[in-house]
Scaffold this active site. Structure first.
Site, mmCIF file in Angstrom:
data_model
loop_
_atom_site.group_PDB
_atom_site.id
_atom_site.type_symbol
_atom_site.label_atom_id
_atom_site.label_comp_id
_atom_site.label_asym_id
_atom_site.label_seq_id
_atom_site.Cartn_x
_atom_site.Cartn_y
_atom_site.Cartn_z
ATOM 1 N N ILE A 43 6.023 8.932 -0.048
ATOM 2 C CA ILE A 43 4.808 9.048 0.775
ATOM 3 C C ILE A 43 5.182 9.565 2.165
ATOM 4 C CG2 ILE A 43 2.846 7.809 1.775
ATOM 5 C CD1 ILE A 43 3.024 5.830 -0.579
ATOM 6 N N THR A 62 7.081 1.307 5.221
ATOM 7 C CA THR A 62 8.115 0.632 4.444
ATOM 8 C C THR A 62 7.532 -0.377 3.445
ATOM 9 O OG1 THR A 62 10.074 -0.730 4.695
ATOM 10 C CG2 THR A 62 8.344 -1.130 6.252
ATOM 11 N N ARG A 92 2.303 -2.961 4.542
ATOM 12 C CA ARG A 92 1.637 -4.223 4.236
ATOM 13 C C ARG A 92 1.424 -4.946 5.552
ATOM 14 N NH1 ARG A 92 0.666 -2.199 0.064
ATOM 15 N NH2 ARG A 92 1.215 -2.876 -2.035
ATOM 16 N N ASP A 148 -4.494 0.138 7.862
ATOM 17 C CA ASP A 148 -5.050 0.088 6.493
ATOM 18 C C ASP A 148 -4.776 -1.262 5.854
ATOM 19 O OD1 ASP A 148 -6.239 1.044 4.091
ATOM 20 O OD2 ASP A 148 -4.289 1.610 3.285
ATOM 21 N N GLU A 205 -6.041 -10.302 3.461
ATOM 22 C CA GLU A 205 -6.989 -9.313 2.945
ATOM 23 C C GLU A 205 -7.891 -9.971 1.914
ATOM 24 O OE1 GLU A 205 -4.837 -5.849 1.621
ATOM 25 O OE2 GLU A 205 -4.006 -5.491 3.600
ATOM 26 N N HIS A 216 -7.717 -1.346 3.266
ATOM 27 C CA HIS A 216 -6.632 -1.080 2.293
ATOM 28 C C HIS A 216 -7.079 -0.047 1.250
ATOM 29 C CE1 HIS A 216 -2.821 -3.001 0.367
ATOM 30 N NE2 HIS A 216 -2.916 -1.717 0.069
ATOM 31 N N SER A 225 -4.908 4.446 -1.429
ATOM 32 C CA SER A 225 -4.931 5.193 -2.699
ATOM 33 C C SER A 225 -6.337 5.314 -3.268
ATOM 34 C CB SER A 225 -4.038 4.475 -3.714
ATOM 35 O OG SER A 225 -4.553 3.173 -3.968
HETATM 36 C C1 8YV Z 1 -3.171 -0.513 -3.181
HETATM 37 C C2 8YV Z 1 -1.044 0.161 -2.386
HETATM 38 O O1 8YV Z 1 -2.698 -1.046 -4.339
HETATM 39 O O2 8YV Z 1 0.059 1.160 -4.197
HETATM 40 C C3 8YV Z 1 0.129 0.370 -3.262
HETATM 41 O O3 8YV Z 1 1.147 -0.289 -3.013
HETATM 42 O O4 8YV Z 1 -0.964 -0.451 -1.381
HETATM 43 C C4 8YV Z 1 -2.348 0.677 -2.787
HETATM 44 O O5 8YV Z 1 -2.357 1.628 -3.761
HETATM 45 C C5 8YV Z 1 -4.575 -0.169 -3.301
HETATM 46 O O6 8YV Z 1 -4.966 0.437 -2.141
HETATM 47 C C6 8YV Z 1 -5.435 -1.359 -3.657
HETATM 48 O O7 8YV Z 1 -5.245 -2.441 -2.873
#
Ligand code: 8YV
Length: 324
Positions: A156, A208, A237, A261, A266, A285, A288
């Site tokens: 990414i 990270t 995260r 994000d 959460e 979040h 994706s």
């Molecule tokens: C989330 C993500 O899973 O792939 C990851 O590690 O953080 C994202 O794809 C998605 O946004 C749903 O919480």
């Protein structure tokens, strides 16, 4: 007899159909996350779990004697207790690759939105507070040709660096567990220590994975090293950041703004202190979260799961379970 599998999130019909060809599938269709009693009840009889963010720990695995594989529909897997899985010989997979470009798009959006104060000024327009005349109070800062520091330079990170370098003419610094000469060749990126990255970057992007080493890696000392004009973006995260220290840094002007994000809790509570600050751009979040990418993630998770159930080595085992 087809193996029983549990899917803890709604998935596209086509992906569900594909799973049905190989498995007996139960999908948790509610908008709400599956409650623990229901999960504990259902996990007892299933051979595979396809999930997104469900905590998989000793307590869950002790109730899952038939479980062969946990297929995580995300690239991050801090929800999995890897030791507990390894001890029981339960496989775990993730969905790398398919979301890189989509997450990179969101990171650019957060950077631009924070730099040009888009949500704050959008609000002013809607409230009828746009008056002709002086725009000085609405000035933002430039993104183009500035310095971007990326912490955690994986796939990414590469997709972000490509956009930043070739779209916006930015200079790229990066800090990573291991040096990535190919990123240096592709994006003219410069590898440096965390302190240098924090001190020199106009934008600091945290990408990270969450591990014991990265937990709360951005605290008061790190924000203090950043430029007062710099903007912090978190796409990793919430737990990689000390949110109280981030709040203080934003409130006191130690740094200029943040684009977030991810949060420690959460969904983030609406009364969270960070959400009271006009210099915070917050999204739920959604790194994706496009229809195409979520489809691709669900399909990739389904393929991993079925491959594991068939006794093959699934394509996207978590790194700790790969052979070499
Ligand atoms: C989330 C993500 O899973 O792939 C990851 O590690 O953080 C994202 O794809 C998605 O946004 C749903 O919480």
């Amino acid at each position: 007899m087809k193996p029983k599998v549990l899917v803890t999130r709604k998935i596209p019909a086509e992906v569900e159909q594909y799973i049905k060809e190989h498995c007996e599938v139960e999908v948790w269709r509610s908008e709400e996350a599956i409650p623990q009693p229901a999960l504990y009840d259902k996990i007892a009889g299933v051979s595979a779990l396809l999930t997104n963010g469900t905590k998989v720990d000793d307590a869950l695995l002790n109730r899952a004697p038939k479980l062969k594989i946990v297929s995580n529909m995300s690239v991050g897997y801090n929800n999995l207790d890897v030791v507990a899985l390894l001890e029981r010989g339960v496989l775990a997979t993730i969905t790398p690759g398919v979301l890189d470009e989509t997450v990179a798009d969101l990171m650019m959006a957060l950077m631009l939105a924070a730099a040009r104060r888009i949500p704050e000024l959008d609000k002013k327009v809607r409230e009828g507070r746009w008056k002709a005349g002086d725009q000085t109070p609405w000035f933002g800062i430039d993104v183009h040709h500035k310095k971007l520091g990326i912490i955690g330079m994986g796939r990414i990170g590469d997709a972000i660096a490509r956009r930043a370098k070739f779209g916006f003419g930015m200079d790229i610094l990066y800090y990573n567990r291991s040096r990535r000469p190919e990123a240096e060749l592709m994006f003219y990126a410069t590898y440096c220590g965390l302190e240098q990255l924090l001190a020199e970057s106009d934008y600091v992007m945290l990408m990270t994975p969450l591990t014991a080493q990265t937990e709360r890696m951005m605290g008061a000392a790190q924000f203090a090293k950043m430029k007062p004009t710099a903007i912090f973006i978190n796409g990793s995260r919430g737990q990689t950041v000390d949110e109280t220290a981030l709040y203080d840094a934003l409130k006191r002007g130690t740094i200029r703004a943040a684009g977030l994000d991810v949060f420690v809790d959460e969904p983030v509570p609406a009364n969270h202190p960070l959400l009271t600050l006009p210099n915070v751009v917050a999204v739920p979040h959604i790194g994706s979260a496009t229809a195409q990418t979520r489809f691709d993630m669900a399909m990739s998770a389904a393929r991993n799961m079925i491959s594991g159930l068939n006794g093959e080595t699934p394509p996207d085992l978590i790194p700790e379970m790969r052979r070499s």
